[in-house]
Enzyme design. Sequence first.
Site, PDB file in Angstrom:
ATOM      1  CB  SER A 217      -0.887   0.013   1.249  1.00  0.00           C
ATOM      2  OG  SER A 217      -1.507   1.279   1.368  1.00  0.00           O
ATOM      3  CG  LEU A 218       1.554   3.489  -3.375  1.00  0.00           C
ATOM      4  CD1 LEU A 218       1.153   4.203  -4.664  1.00  0.00           C
ATOM      5  CD2 LEU A 218       3.076   3.406  -3.278  1.00  0.00           C
TER       6      LEU A 218
ATOM      7  CE  LYS B 281     -11.573   0.324  -0.987  1.00  0.00           C
ATOM      8  NZ  LYS B 281     -11.495   1.168  -2.187  1.00  0.00           N
TER       9      LYS B 281
ATOM     10  CG  ASN C 157     -12.209   5.044   1.490  1.00  0.00           C
ATOM     11  OD1 ASN C 157     -13.050   5.668   2.145  1.00  0.00           O
ATOM     12  ND2 ASN C 157     -11.326   5.663   0.724  1.00  0.00           N
TER      13      ASN C 157
ATOM     14  CG  ASP D  45     -12.313   4.791  -2.801  1.00  0.00           C
ATOM     15  OD1 ASP D  45     -11.201   5.224  -2.456  1.00  0.00           O
ATOM     16  OD2 ASP D  45     -12.653   3.605  -2.657  1.00  0.00           O
TER      17      ASP D  45
ATOM     18  CB  ALA E 115     -21.172  -3.182 -12.981  1.00  0.00           C
TER      19      ALA E 115
ATOM     20  N   GLY F 211     -17.499  -2.473  -7.033  1.00  0.00           N
ATOM     21  CA  GLY F 211     -17.540  -1.479  -5.970  1.00  0.00           C
ATOM     22  C   GLY F 211     -16.999  -0.119  -6.391  1.00  0.00           C
TER      23      GLY F 211
ATOM     24  NE  ARG G 253     -15.743  -9.775 -17.431  1.00  0.00           N
ATOM     25  CZ  ARG G 253     -14.690 -10.183 -16.743  1.00  0.00           C
ATOM     26  NH1 ARG G 253     -13.560 -10.472 -17.360  1.00  0.00           N
ATOM     27  NH2 ARG G 253     -14.742 -10.304 -15.431  1.00  0.00           N
ATOM     28  CB  THR G 254     -21.286  -9.394 -15.988  1.00  0.00           C
ATOM     29  OG1 THR G 254     -20.083 -10.176 -16.032  1.00  0.00           O
ATOM     30  CG2 THR G 254     -22.466 -10.272 -15.621  1.00  0.00           C
TER      31      THR G 254
ATOM     32  CB  ALA H  87     -27.063  -9.291 -15.315  1.00  0.00           C
TER      33      ALA H  87
HETATM   34  P1  NAP Z   1     -14.535  -5.445  -8.422  1.00  0.00           P
HETATM   35  O1  NAP Z   1     -15.674  -5.129  -7.502  1.00  0.00           O
HETATM   36  O2  NAP Z   1     -13.909  -6.782  -8.356  1.00  0.00           O
HETATM   37  O3  NAP Z   1     -15.069  -5.198  -9.933  1.00  0.00           O
HETATM   38  C1  NAP Z   1     -14.274  -5.521 -11.007  1.00  0.00           C
HETATM   39  C2  NAP Z   1     -14.914  -4.996 -12.285  1.00  0.00           C
HETATM   40  O4  NAP Z   1     -13.963  -5.186 -13.332  1.00  0.00           O
HETATM   41  C3  NAP Z   1     -16.185  -5.726 -12.710  1.00  0.00           C
HETATM   42  O5  NAP Z   1     -17.063  -4.801 -13.313  1.00  0.00           O
HETATM   43  C4  NAP Z   1     -15.644  -6.736 -13.750  1.00  0.00           C
HETATM   44  O6  NAP Z   1     -16.603  -7.104 -14.720  1.00  0.00           O
HETATM   45  C5  NAP Z   1     -14.577  -5.901 -14.409  1.00  0.00           C
HETATM   46  N1  NAP Z   1     -13.517  -6.672 -15.078  1.00  0.00           N
HETATM   47  C6  NAP Z   1     -12.542  -7.405 -14.491  1.00  0.00           C
HETATM   48  N2  NAP Z   1     -11.719  -7.919 -15.435  1.00  0.00           N
HETATM   49  C7  NAP Z   1     -12.185  -7.499 -16.644  1.00  0.00           C
HETATM   50  C8  NAP Z   1     -11.755  -7.677 -18.002  1.00  0.00           C
HETATM   51  N3  NAP Z   1     -10.676  -8.420 -18.290  1.00  0.00           N
HETATM   52  N4  NAP Z   1     -12.461  -7.073 -18.980  1.00  0.00           N
HETATM   53  C9  NAP Z   1     -13.559  -6.315 -18.676  1.00  0.00           C
HETATM   54  N5  NAP Z   1     -14.012  -6.104 -17.426  1.00  0.00           N
HETATM   55  C10 NAP Z   1     -13.334  -6.689 -16.414  1.00  0.00           C
HETATM   56  O7  NAP Z   1     -13.336  -4.406  -8.231  1.00  0.00           O
HETATM   57  P2  NAP Z   1     -13.448  -2.898  -7.677  1.00  0.00           P
HETATM   58  O8  NAP Z   1     -13.322  -2.903  -6.196  1.00  0.00           O
HETATM   59  O9  NAP Z   1     -14.652  -2.275  -8.281  1.00  0.00           O
HETATM   60  O10 NAP Z   1     -12.095  -2.234  -8.242  1.00  0.00           O
HETATM   61  C11 NAP Z   1     -11.892  -2.000  -9.631  1.00  0.00           C
HETATM   62  C12 NAP Z   1     -10.526  -1.369  -9.844  1.00  0.00           C
HETATM   63  O11 NAP Z   1     -10.502  -0.036  -9.339  1.00  0.00           O
HETATM   64  C13 NAP Z   1      -9.386  -2.116  -9.146  1.00  0.00           C
HETATM   65  O12 NAP Z   1      -8.305  -2.249 -10.053  1.00  0.00           O
HETATM   66  C14 NAP Z   1      -9.030  -1.208  -7.992  1.00  0.00           C
HETATM   67  O13 NAP Z   1      -7.660  -1.347  -7.618  1.00  0.00           O
HETATM   68  C15 NAP Z   1      -9.301   0.152  -8.600  1.00  0.00           C
HETATM   69  N6  NAP Z   1      -9.503   1.214  -7.585  1.00  0.00           N
HETATM   70  C16 NAP Z   1      -8.623   2.247  -7.586  1.00  0.00           C
HETATM   71  C17 NAP Z   1      -8.781   3.269  -6.658  1.00  0.00           C
HETATM   72  C18 NAP Z   1      -7.809   4.426  -6.637  1.00  0.00           C
HETATM   73  O14 NAP Z   1      -7.762   5.156  -5.664  1.00  0.00           O
HETATM   74  N7  NAP Z   1      -7.054   4.661  -7.713  1.00  0.00           N
HETATM   75  C19 NAP Z   1      -9.831   3.230  -5.724  1.00  0.00           C
HETATM   76  C20 NAP Z   1     -10.731   2.162  -5.775  1.00  0.00           C
HETATM   77  C21 NAP Z   1     -10.542   1.148  -6.726  1.00  0.00           C
HETATM   78  P3  NAP Z   1     -17.664  -8.297 -14.448  1.00  0.00           P
HETATM   79  O15 NAP Z   1     -18.791  -7.688 -13.670  1.00  0.00           O
HETATM   80  O16 NAP Z   1     -18.061  -8.727 -15.807  1.00  0.00           O
HETATM   81  O17 NAP Z   1     -16.926  -9.356 -13.678  1.00  0.00           O
END
Ligand code: NAP
Length: 282
Positions: free
Chosen positions: A22-23, A73, A94, A110, A137, A139, A161-162, A164
């Site tokens: 973590s940063l 989270k 968060n 966030d 879609a 978190g 991608r999904t 629904a």
């Molecule tokens: P999550 O709940 O697991 O959701 C992942 C999402 O990515 C889903 O919509 C999933 O689609 C999609 N996905 C995964 N692999 C894919 C691919 N190869 N092609 C197309 N869609 C794909 O994750 P999350 O918590 O929302 O976090 C998402 C990203 O945001 C992470 O990388 C996280 O590190 C980043 N983030 C960054 C910050 C920041 O401060 N910079 C803050 C929060 C989050 P499906 O529904 O089809 O599975």
Amino acid sequence: MSRTVRGTTRVAAVVGHPVAHSLSPILHNAWLEAADIDGVYVALDIAEGGFRHVVEGLRTTSLAGVNVTLPFKEDALAVATEVHPRARRALAANLLIFGPDGAVTADNTDGLGLLAALAEQAPQFEAAAGPVVVLGAGGAARGAVGALLDAGCTDVRIVNRTFARAQALAADLGSRAFAAAEAEAAFVGAGAVINATSAGLANSGALNAPLAATPASCVVMDMVYKPLITPFLAQAQALGRPIVDGLAMLIGQARPSFEALFGQPPPAGVDVRALALKALNP
Ligand code: NAP
């Protein structure tokens, strides 16, 4: 310069699993040192399944609170005694602030980080000026949609991608859902396209996004910051689109977290981005 940790030192932490990379400790400790605050910020790894137990124990200690990262989270919301509306809408927190008598206030910064990143790196962007596309879609996408609606955007388009999951999120928050095959239609006229999927992370699948369908002024943002310039951002750069990176969002969510944990905003003039970049690319 090294700081002395005493019995009076205010302690805060980021909790997650894994959390060693973590940063957040780098950002918060740089601010603490520059502001000469008697405080320290550490990272605590919690084994999967152990989150509730650990927080139930920590909430009555002198710990100021914790930032919460993956995969806890959603669990963080469940342990709170008070929940900020933006965390309730995100269905995730968060940030947990520990108050007197074991009170736990949950927040989600966030979305604030997302808007701060856009304001910093694409000041020309206006949320209310046109459609904004959110890819994903999960978190992070849910938090982004909420923040964009709060900022005055009236046409948030969710592409996932999904399908629904996009439909469920759009119905819940009041926006529009598009299947991945319809992404091109969603991109037409967009003021910004924001990647809130985990695609683009080092060693994960690449994102296939038809960015050429966006207007030349469209701001392209990626929440992923490892690597800083993801294939998605590189594609946007090649098309001449202005870009916003995920590190700006990480720093943007850390600022209000710092204020809540240590009682004052981070001091100006500390180049925490340079420190974070050094840690990302040692
Ligand atoms: P999550 O709940 O697991 O959701 C992942 C999402 O990515 C889903 O919509 C999933 O689609 C999609 N996905 C995964 N692999 C894919 C691919 N190869 N092609 C197309 N869609 C794909 O994750 P999350 O918590 O929302 O976090 C998402 C990203 O945001 C992470 O990388 C996280 O590190 C980043 N983030 C960054 C910050 C920041 O401060 N910079 C803050 C929060 C989050 P499906 O529904 O089809 O599975």
